[in-house]
Design an enzyme around this catalytic site. Sequence first.
Site, mmCIF file in Angstrom:
data_model
loop_
_atom_site.group_PDB
_atom_site.id
_atom_site.type_symbol
_atom_site.label_atom_id
_atom_site.label_comp_id
_atom_site.label_asym_id
_atom_site.label_seq_id
_atom_site.Cartn_x
_atom_site.Cartn_y
_atom_site.Cartn_z
ATOM 1 N N GLN A 1 0.935 -1.429 0.093
ATOM 2 C CA GLN A 1 0.053 -0.086 -0.127
ATOM 3 C C GLN A 1 0.956 1.096 -0.009
ATOM 4 O O GLN A 1 1.632 1.731 1.067
ATOM 5 C CB GLN A 1 -0.950 0.009 1.375
ATOM 6 C CG GLN A 1 -1.910 1.163 1.298
ATOM 7 C CD GLN A 1 -2.362 1.117 2.761
ATOM 8 O OE1 GLN A 1 -1.953 0.776 3.786
ATOM 9 N NE2 GLN A 1 -3.483 1.648 2.904
ATOM 10 N N SER B 1 0.958 6.544 2.395
ATOM 11 C CA SER B 1 1.659 7.369 3.082
ATOM 12 C C SER B 1 2.959 7.975 2.774
ATOM 13 O O SER B 1 3.866 7.253 1.833
ATOM 14 C CB SER B 1 2.170 6.810 4.501
ATOM 15 O OG SER B 1 0.896 6.228 5.188
ATOM 16 N N SER C 1 4.709 -1.264 4.326
ATOM 17 C CA SER C 1 4.714 -2.635 4.701
ATOM 18 C C SER C 1 5.037 -3.564 3.444
ATOM 19 O O SER C 1 4.153 -3.484 2.731
ATOM 20 C CB SER C 1 3.485 -2.915 5.285
ATOM 21 O OG SER C 1 3.072 -1.995 6.406
ATOM 22 N N GLU D 1 -8.997 -1.716 5.320
ATOM 23 C CA GLU D 1 -8.021 -1.951 6.104
ATOM 24 C C GLU D 1 -8.369 -1.960 7.745
ATOM 25 O O GLU D 1 -7.905 -2.531 8.514
ATOM 26 C CB GLU D 1 -6.792 -0.797 5.927
ATOM 27 C CG GLU D 1 -5.551 -1.018 6.734
ATOM 28 C CD GLU D 1 -4.834 0.098 6.473
ATOM 29 O OE1 GLU D 1 -5.003 1.451 5.803
ATOM 30 O OE2 GLU D 1 -3.503 -0.007 6.594
ATOM 31 N N GLU E 1 -6.565 9.122 17.160
ATOM 32 C CA GLU E 1 -7.069 10.276 17.221
ATOM 33 C C GLU E 1 -7.747 10.522 15.740
ATOM 34 O O GLU E 1 -8.845 10.956 15.926
ATOM 35 C CB GLU E 1 -5.865 11.429 17.240
ATOM 36 C CG GLU E 1 -5.126 11.544 18.830
ATOM 37 C CD GLU E 1 -4.155 10.458 18.756
ATOM 38 O OE1 GLU E 1 -3.819 9.885 17.814
ATOM 39 O OE2 GLU E 1 -3.724 10.167 19.792
HETATM 40 C C1 LIG Z 1 2.463 -0.924 11.585
HETATM 41 C C2 LIG Z 1 2.437 0.086 10.509
HETATM 42 C C3 LIG Z 1 2.084 -0.159 9.259
HETATM 43 C C4 LIG Z 1 1.782 0.734 8.431
HETATM 44 N N1 LIG Z 1 1.694 0.374 7.037
HETATM 45 C C5 LIG Z 1 1.574 1.256 5.985
HETATM 46 C C6 LIG Z 1 1.546 0.852 4.637
HETATM 47 O O1 LIG Z 1 1.743 -0.458 4.230
HETATM 48 N N2 LIG Z 1 1.494 1.698 3.826
HETATM 49 C C7 LIG Z 1 1.246 3.061 3.977
HETATM 50 O O2 LIG Z 1 1.056 3.929 3.098
HETATM 51 N N3 LIG Z 1 1.284 3.516 5.371
HETATM 52 C C8 LIG Z 1 1.530 2.559 6.343
HETATM 53 N N4 LIG Z 1 1.767 3.006 7.710
HETATM 54 C C9 LIG Z 1 1.624 4.602 7.874
HETATM 55 C C10 LIG Z 1 0.269 4.943 8.777
HETATM 56 O O3 LIG Z 1 -0.683 5.013 7.867
HETATM 57 C C11 LIG Z 1 0.561 6.347 9.153
HETATM 58 O O4 LIG Z 1 1.902 6.280 10.175
HETATM 59 C C12 LIG Z 1 -0.456 6.847 9.999
HETATM 60 O O5 LIG Z 1 -1.617 7.311 8.823
HETATM 61 C C13 LIG Z 1 -0.057 8.143 10.847
HETATM 62 O O6 LIG Z 1 0.550 9.052 9.947
HETATM 63 P P1 LIG Z 1 1.999 9.752 10.331
HETATM 64 O O7 LIG Z 1 2.943 8.826 10.645
HETATM 65 O O8 LIG Z 1 2.649 10.783 9.174
HETATM 66 O O9 LIG Z 1 1.513 10.595 11.635
HETATM 67 P P2 LIG Z 1 0.943 12.106 11.574
HETATM 68 O O10 LIG Z 1 -0.159 12.120 10.508
HETATM 69 O O11 LIG Z 1 2.020 13.101 11.231
HETATM 70 O O12 LIG Z 1 0.596 12.277 13.178
HETATM 71 C C14 LIG Z 1 1.307 12.749 14.014
HETATM 72 C C15 LIG Z 1 0.416 12.656 15.451
HETATM 73 O O13 LIG Z 1 -0.594 13.725 15.189
HETATM 74 C C16 LIG Z 1 -1.953 13.267 15.380
HETATM 75 N N5 LIG Z 1 -2.883 13.938 14.637
HETATM 76 C C17 LIG Z 1 -2.615 14.150 13.081
HETATM 77 N N6 LIG Z 1 -3.832 14.645 12.536
HETATM 78 C C18 LIG Z 1 -4.597 14.908 13.534
HETATM 79 C C19 LIG Z 1 -5.966 15.359 13.644
HETATM 80 N N7 LIG Z 1 -6.453 15.899 12.545
HETATM 81 N N8 LIG Z 1 -6.653 15.286 14.873
HETATM 82 C C20 LIG Z 1 -6.057 14.836 15.958
HETATM 83 N N9 LIG Z 1 -4.618 14.439 15.959
HETATM 84 C C21 LIG Z 1 -4.128 14.344 14.933
HETATM 85 C C22 LIG Z 1 -1.884 11.844 15.183
HETATM 86 O O14 LIG Z 1 -2.904 11.018 15.933
HETATM 87 C C23 LIG Z 1 -0.335 11.414 15.609
HETATM 88 O O15 LIG Z 1 -0.325 11.215 16.981
HETATM 89 C C24 LIG Z 1 1.602 2.052 8.563
HETATM 90 C C25 LIG Z 1 1.979 2.511 9.956
HETATM 91 C C26 LIG Z 1 2.219 1.331 10.950
HETATM 92 C C27 LIG Z 1 2.383 1.910 12.452
#
Ligand SMILES: Cc1cc2nc3c(=O)[nH]c(=O)nc-3n(C[C@H](O)[C@H](O)[C@H](O)COP(=O)(O)OP(=O)(O)OC[C@H]3O[C@@H](n4cnc5c(N)ncnc54)[C@H](O)[C@@H]3O)c2cc1C
Length: 408
Positions: A138, A141, A173, A256, A378
């Site tokens: 996928q 991100s 992943s 998902e 969140e």
């Molecule tokens: C085990 C695992 C597998 C994954 N696999 C994939 C994959 O295969 N493909 C892929 O594309 N992605 C994957 N991801 C990525 C995942 O989808 C993102 O990490 C996730 O969507 C959060 O985005 P970010 O890391 O950019 O954090 P951010 O979006 O930067 O968030 C940082 C913090 O701010 C908070 N926050 C952000 N916006 C808001 C809001 N509007 N209101 C309140 N709080 C908020 C969040 O909750 C978090 O605590 C994976 C992540 C994990 C942990």
Amino acid sequence: MDFDDSPEEAVWRDRCRAFLEAHAALKPERVDWGESYWAKARTVEEEAAYDLRCRAWQRAKFDEGWAGLTWPEEYGGRGLSSHFAAIFAEEEGRFDVPQGPFAQSIGMAGPTIIAHGTEAQKKRYLTPMLTGEETWCQLFSEPGAGSDLAGLRTSAVLDGDEIIVNGQKVWTSNAAEAAHGMLLVRSDVEQPKHRGITYLLLDMSTPGIDIRPLRQPTGRAEFNEVFLDDVRVPVENVLGEINAGWGPILTTLTNERTGIGGQSPMVDDAIELARTFGVAADPVVRQDLARLHTIAATVRFLGYRVRTAASRGVPPGPESSVLKLANSRRLELSGNVTMSIMGARGTLYGDDAEMSGFWQNYAFLGQWMSRIGGGTDEVQRNIIGENVLGLPQEPRPDKGVPFKDIPV
Ligand SMILES: Cc1cc2nc3c(=O)[nH]c(=O)nc-3n(C[C@H](O)[C@H](O)[C@H](O)COP(=O)(O)OP(=O)(O)OC[C@H]3O[C@@H](n4cnc5c(N)ncnc54)[C@H](O)[C@@H]3O)c2cc1C
């Protein structure tokens, strides 16, 4: 809902059992989690051998008509209601079979292609998912777009009958093993951010793709950064319409969340751990275990609710966010409770630790898999607040603004 099988379901359950008994052994009454996937970091060779076992089991199911139970028959499925698939999954869960790397393919890409794909795309992609021959990743991100997925910036430029893609994805992943990727690109910066996104089906062997593993605290490297440098994708690989990727994206994300929310609880094992450490009579531990039992039961019943709705033809909606959030809470609690039961011994790791570090890896460090992956807690709360409780929407200052005018 009615928890007992109808006569038709009971017959089906017997048929599921007959197939499973002919091909696999029942799990022992007490699973040795110390030997499970979640406890120990494996060598590359062990990972490869496990992957082969998973694919062999998937193939065995496909060959005898037990893969893709809800998928259309013309693409290798059985065309059954999801109730029957749920019964098979329940029965399969009792057997010692390898659960493989198919979450992104069968769990996410497949349902999205079934809902939004062309006939040619369905014919090309669906059956090799079910046989286990082709897995998917996928590519959603990006370094600057996770929770705010619609802020993605990987660029796409149309060039004749191809689309040229440049950018970077992250946290992908299982990218290294995947044959295909669900790729989101920014195809029109003049439109507001939820429009102007295109959903592409990417052949991962296309020139210009560079996959770099990211090491996790567990020692594994399932994640990757994926760099896309002048990657040429045929226009026929657009899923849905150009600039209208948001519809298919929601289908993928909802599937998902339902998949992440549906994992099995292990309360009995936590109780057993308390006995092993001689704290099963401690009132604080008992209270924590009771909380864990309650949230695990909530997850189970929410799962039934999602499945019941699906069996009536209602696709998963915001309740999949409730289910995912409850499952995150379950994992968080089981991590914290088991670490407090183990006390100082909880700081041990690997072979030195209780059950080869299963609780440390699966529940304590692993809780972030559910609490962040597939949308953070969140973000799920925002979805529930707005779509279930009808609370006012979050302020969205960039709503309706052309993407090119949104500050980076
Ligand atoms: C085990 C695992 C597998 C994954 N696999 C994939 C994959 O295969 N493909 C892929 O594309 N992605 C994957 N991801 C990525 C995942 O989808 C993102 O990490 C996730 O969507 C959060 O985005 P970010 O890391 O950019 O954090 P951010 O979006 O930067 O968030 C940082 C913090 O701010 C908070 N926050 C952000 N916006 C808001 C809001 N509007 N209101 C309140 N709080 C908020 C969040 O909750 C978090 O605590 C994976 C992540 C994990 C942990």
